[in-house]
Design a protein around this motif. Structure first.
Motif, PDB file in Angstrom:
ATOM      1  N   THR A   1      63.811  42.591  32.986  1.00 25.26           N
ATOM      2  CA  THR A   1      62.547  42.515  32.240  1.00 25.26           C
ATOM      3  C   THR A   1      61.323  42.577  33.137  1.00 25.26           C
ATOM      4  OG1 THR A   1      62.524  40.100  32.373  1.00 25.26           O
ATOM      5  CG2 THR A   1      63.576  41.090  30.434  1.00 25.26           C
TER       6      THR A   1
ATOM      7  N   LEU B   1      60.171  39.926  34.609  1.00 19.96           N
ATOM      8  CA  LEU B   1      59.510  38.612  34.511  1.00 19.96           C
ATOM      9  C   LEU B   1      60.136  37.644  35.510  1.00 19.96           C
ATOM     10  CD1 LEU B   1      59.396  38.381  30.611  1.00 19.96           C
ATOM     11  CD2 LEU B   1      57.405  38.532  32.110  1.00 19.96           C
TER      12      LEU B   1
ATOM     13  N   ALA C   1      58.162  33.380  27.842  1.00 17.15           N
ATOM     14  CA  ALA C   1      58.131  34.586  27.008  1.00 17.15           C
ATOM     15  C   ALA C   1      58.836  34.348  25.674  1.00 17.15           C
ATOM     16  CB  ALA C   1      58.786  35.752  27.744  1.00 17.15           C
ATOM     17  N   ASP C   2      58.273  34.945  24.615  1.00 26.62           N
ATOM     18  CA  ASP C   2      58.835  34.803  23.267  1.00 26.62           C
ATOM     19  C   ASP C   2      60.334  35.065  23.251  1.00 26.62           C
ATOM     20  OD1 ASP C   2      56.179  34.600  22.385  1.00 26.62           O
ATOM     21  OD2 ASP C   2      56.023  36.761  22.053  1.00 26.62           O
TER      22      ASP C   2
ATOM     23  N   LEU D   1      68.305  35.232  25.066  1.00 29.05           N
ATOM     24  CA  LEU D   1      68.976  35.889  26.187  1.00 29.05           C
ATOM     25  C   LEU D   1      69.614  34.899  27.161  1.00 29.05           C
ATOM     26  CD1 LEU D   1      66.199  38.485  27.122  1.00 29.05           C
ATOM     27  CD2 LEU D   1      68.390  39.023  26.042  1.00 29.05           C
TER      28      LEU D   1
ATOM     29  N   ILE E   1      67.073  51.741  25.217  1.00 25.90           N
ATOM     30  CA  ILE E   1      67.824  51.680  26.482  1.00 25.90           C
ATOM     31  C   ILE E   1      67.078  52.455  27.573  1.00 25.90           C
ATOM     32  CG2 ILE E   1      69.977  52.417  27.610  1.00 25.90           C
ATOM     33  CD1 ILE E   1      71.352  51.767  24.832  1.00 25.90           C
TER      34      ILE E   1
ATOM     35  N   ILE F   1      64.123  50.252  28.661  1.00 26.37           N
ATOM     36  CA  ILE F   1      64.499  49.075  29.462  1.00 26.37           C
ATOM     37  C   ILE F   1      64.933  49.476  30.866  1.00 26.37           C
ATOM     38  CG2 ILE F   1      66.181  47.182  29.650  1.00 26.37           C
ATOM     39  CD1 ILE F   1      66.171  47.161  26.508  1.00 26.37           C
TER      40      ILE F   1
ATOM     41  N   LYS G   1      71.150  43.062  19.704  1.00 30.16           N
ATOM     42  CA  LYS G   1      70.474  41.759  19.824  1.00 30.16           C
ATOM     43  C   LYS G   1      69.938  41.574  21.246  1.00 30.16           C
ATOM     44  CE  LYS G   1      71.357  36.832  19.070  1.00 30.16           C
ATOM     45  NZ  LYS G   1      71.511  36.316  20.445  1.00 30.16           N
ATOM     46  N   VAL G   2      70.740  41.930  22.238  1.00 33.71           N
ATOM     47  CA  VAL G   2      70.293  41.795  23.632  1.00 33.71           C
ATOM     48  C   VAL G   2      69.160  42.787  23.903  1.00 33.71           C
ATOM     49  CG1 VAL G   2      70.989  41.926  26.046  1.00 33.71           C
ATOM     50  CG2 VAL G   2      72.565  40.980  24.344  1.00 33.71           C
ATOM     51  N   LEU G   3      69.310  44.013  23.438  1.00 37.01           N
ATOM     52  CA  LEU G   3      68.259  45.005  23.658  1.00 37.01           C
ATOM     53  C   LEU G   3      66.955  44.548  23.000  1.00 37.01           C
ATOM     54  CD1 LEU G   3      70.278  48.312  23.027  1.00 37.01           C
ATOM     55  CD2 LEU G   3      69.769  47.213  25.226  1.00 37.01           C
TER      56      LEU G   3
ATOM     57  N   HIS H   1      65.907  41.448  22.398  1.00 35.77           N
ATOM     58  CA  HIS H   1      65.253  40.354  23.125  1.00 35.77           C
ATOM     59  C   HIS H   1      64.715  40.823  24.480  1.00 35.77           C
ATOM     60  CE1 HIS H   1      65.792  37.115  20.321  1.00 35.77           C
ATOM     61  NE2 HIS H   1      67.058  37.437  20.145  1.00 35.77           N
ATOM     62  N   LEU H   2      65.363  41.778  25.097  1.00 32.54           N
ATOM     63  CA  LEU H   2      64.818  42.329  26.343  1.00 32.54           C
ATOM     64  C   LEU H   2      63.496  43.051  26.063  1.00 32.54           C
ATOM     65  CD1 LEU H   2      68.123  43.610  27.978  1.00 32.54           C
ATOM     66  CD2 LEU H   2      66.700  41.727  28.819  1.00 32.54           C
TER      67      LEU H   2
ATOM     68  N   GLN I   1      61.518  42.430  23.613  1.00 36.21           N
ATOM     69  CA  GLN I   1      60.556  41.380  23.259  1.00 36.21           C
ATOM     70  C   GLN I   1      59.957  40.762  24.530  1.00 36.21           C
ATOM     71  OE1 GLN I   1      62.392  37.900  21.431  1.00 36.21           O
ATOM     72  NE2 GLN I   1      60.720  37.740  19.950  1.00 36.21           N
ATOM     73  N   ALA I   2      60.791  40.542  25.546  1.00 35.46           N
ATOM     74  CA  ALA I   2      60.297  39.972  26.806  1.00 35.46           C
ATOM     75  C   ALA I   2      59.392  40.967  27.530  1.00 35.46           C
ATOM     76  CB  ALA I   2      61.474  39.563  27.692  1.00 35.46           C
ATOM     77  N   ILE I   3      59.758  42.244  27.478  1.00 35.99           N
ATOM     78  CA  ILE I   3      58.923  43.275  28.112  1.00 35.99           C
ATOM     79  C   ILE I   3      57.576  43.376  27.385  1.00 35.99           C
ATOM     80  CG2 ILE I   3      58.753  45.792  28.456  1.00 35.99           C
ATOM     81  CD1 ILE I   3      61.855  45.684  29.019  1.00 35.99           C
TER      82      ILE I   3
ATOM     83  N   TRP J   1      56.109  40.927  25.841  1.00 33.96           N
ATOM     84  CA  TRP J   1      55.366  39.713  26.232  1.00 33.96           C
ATOM     85  C   TRP J   1      54.706  39.926  27.589  1.00 33.96           C
ATOM     86  CZ3 TRP J   1      55.237  36.138  30.134  1.00 33.96           C
ATOM     87  CH2 TRP J   1      54.575  34.933  29.862  1.00 33.96           C
ATOM     88  N   LYS J   2      55.434  40.555  28.499  1.00 36.61           N
ATOM     89  CA  LYS J   2      54.864  40.854  29.826  1.00 36.61           C
ATOM     90  C   LYS J   2      53.602  41.701  29.680  1.00 36.61           C
ATOM     91  CE  LYS J   2      57.059  43.916  32.287  1.00 36.61           C
ATOM     92  NZ  LYS J   2      58.112  44.574  33.085  1.00 36.61           N
TER      93      LYS J   2
ATOM     94  N   LYS K   1      51.744  41.905  27.000  1.00 37.84           N
ATOM     95  CA  LYS K   1      50.715  41.075  26.359  1.00 37.84           C
ATOM     96  C   LYS K   1      49.994  40.232  27.408  1.00 37.84           C
ATOM     97  CE  LYS K   1      52.826  40.699  21.761  1.00 37.84           C
ATOM     98  NZ  LYS K   1      53.559  39.838  20.811  1.00 37.84           N
ATOM     99  N   GLU K   2      50.728  39.700  28.374  1.00 41.81           N
ATOM    100  CA  GLU K   2      50.066  38.927  29.427  1.00 41.81           C
ATOM    101  C   GLU K   2      49.149  39.844  30.249  1.00 41.81           C
ATOM    102  OE1 GLU K   2      52.363  37.166  32.601  1.00 41.81           O
ATOM    103  OE2 GLU K   2      50.575  36.134  33.346  1.00 41.81           O
TER     104      GLU K   2
END
Lengths: 340, 340
Positions: free
Chosen positions: A219, A221, A229-230, A236, B215, B218, B311-313, B315-316, B318-320, B322-323, B325-326
């Motif tokens: 990611t 992060l 992170a959300d 995960l 994919i 990511i 599900k894993v993809l 959340h990954l 989602q974390a990216i 969030w990054k 967004k920061e």
């Protein structure tokens, strides 16, 4: 009363290697030959400039001998130990055992692997079947912001134990672990202890490395941000860690449930530390995903434990590694065509 | 015999929007007001410079009206259609329905969403309960290498069908889809057809978008390289696609097994195309992961279909997100502390 110093070859003179060398030399029971690569010019001329939470400021630290390639073992004075603190990227040649071969004296040199992951001893025991191989699991935090300058910001806690080589007596293996711990601890600045259950220690550290380390790398992060992170921890990190705990237990290592929170909360969130694989992906370096993700996954498959999260993380890391292999010219792709 | 041109507001004057505008205007059954953002200066002064596999070279194409914000609907001449070709990032404000609100005439304006993902019509039908909302699924390949310059390298194939608004008659919805297709097809340069099964079409495209698109985003690999990279197709792409096929079938859309290979092999491998989310992550832009991954995942949960890979993809991604967004100042983290 003095005893002979052990002759120790340290392969990997980066940040962790520098602290390992400093510990060993300051205890006066070891004479260290360090193999430096990218920082050889800096270290051989000026030594290491170290700022350490364990040792304070140490400027100009030079191990006994600084070399830039792995030396040939001497018949008259073979290495007692070879300590490896390099990254261990098994899917990119050369292999570690090929690198070490000239320096290993059969039946004599004890190989200490202060390296991440599972089953890392297996190729070494196959290559050096009369030698003792020790496991080193380190909880150190250290980095090298420029060649020869080392910042250690998390204490060096080292667990040393014997991997089992079927052709060597377990008693000798355990004695070697004891001897190394004694020499490493002699300086008094660090926590080094004998690890009676290498498998447990390694699986425990995988809870961190297979999961947080890989998720941060994928990611982008760091360990603080992945906790902020959300959905990243619940979606995960926790599911991945529970998979490692489940397969460790099936393999006979009874990790407690609390290990998940312990690993997530190991560092204060506001340290924002990049774990090793994230540092590597940021630099476009190869990552140790085979030992850290691939081996646990293969163990899980053997033991019939599902690892849905880890399997995806493994293949994503594999694809990222392939990307870096292309960038470094190890794989190539057919020329581009045009759609128009 | 001539009929009145439809007044069409096109929200999103990027590469896809430019081709949509060109199709509509060249058929002479539509007058397009295009809303441009970052390329407004270029398009309003010089028009679009287009190199297109469908239209050839078209220099200086200007839609009827070029504006840089969404206009207020006129009482005397309301918009017949609003066509949205913007990215739809539902987790970053403002929402699409808030943006469109001033331009929508209740009971009159037909909203056409040429956008990716599942359930994208739901917030619009809630916001505009007397309006018709149409689905547009596009297989176009186009990009805008610099403001106002558009390269279309994959033909524009557009499927238009009615989303079902419970407060509007299905007959009127279908008639609106027919009318839009007729106007869009009038230029004769493109394939636009009525989509009688919007759900099927959208689930089918998700086989590509939820899986290959995410994919690639990511891992940083394009569609050609992801097919060449070690283990990526067998370990990631196929398992993810099979999960989408399984939940689509459970939802009543009988995708054939062959859709997996069709989607993987859609483009020649040597085109090395970056799918939309990879283009976005490369630029640090927000990604449409909620509509593309989140909604299918929530459907799967409702229907009791496991989606371990997706599900894993999700959340990954989602974390990216969030990054990013920061990086763009939408979220902030506590100040950094030091370990030493």
């Amino acid at each position: 009363m003095s005893e002979a110093k052990a002759d120790i070859l340290l392969v990997g003179g980066g940040s962790v290697g520098a602290i390992v060398a400093l510990n060993l030399e300051s205890g006066r029971h070891a004479s260290v030959t360090v193999v430096c690569r990218s920082n050889f010019a800096a270290v051989s001329s000026r030594g290491y400039q170290i700022r350490s939470c364990d040792h304070g400021s140490v400027n100009g630290f030079k191990p006994s001998i600084v070399v830039n390639e792995i030396p040939q073992a001497s018949d008259s004075r073979p290495f007692d130990y070879i300590v490896c603190t390099t990254k261990n990227v098994v899917d990119v040649p050369p292999s570690l055992f090929d690198l070490l071969r000239p320096a290993v004296t059969p039946g004599k040199t004890v190989i200490v692997l202060i390296q991440n992951g599972l089953n890392i001893e297996k190729p070494l025991i196959r290559a050096f079947e009369s030698n003792i191989v020790l496991s080193g699991v380190s909880l150190i935090g250290a980095n090298e912001p420029e060649p020869g300058t080392v910042v250690q910001d998390f204490p060096d806690t080292l667990y040393i134990g014997a991997f089992r080589n079927p052709k060597v007596s377990a008693k000798l293996e355990d004695a070697a672990a004891d001897d190394f711990v004694r020499r490493y601890s002699a300086g008094g600045k660090t926590q080094c202890s004998v690890d009676k259950n290498v498998g447990y220690t390694r699986w425990r550290k995988l809870v961190y490395n297979s999961c947080l380390n890989s998720i941060c790398a994928i990611t982008g992060l760091d360990t603080g941000r992945i906790r902020l992170a959300d959905g990243a921890v619940t979606g995960l990190v926790r599911p991945a860690m529970k998979e490692i705990v489940a397969v460790a237990r099936k393999a006979g290592y009874e990790l407690p449930d609390s290990v998940v929170d312990d690993m997530i909360e190991m560092d204060p969130v506001t340290l924002y530390l990049p774990p090793s694989m994230l540092s590597d992906t940021r630099k476009g370096n190869f990552i140790e995903y085979e030992n850290i993700l691939g081996e646990p996954l293969r163990e899980a498959e053997k033991l019939g434990v599902p690892m849905p999260t880890l399997k995806v993380l493994f293949h994503l890391c594999q694809a990222i590694q392939w990307k870096n292999k292309e960038l470094k010219g190890l794989v190539s792709v057919p020329p581009s065509s045009s759609a128009a």
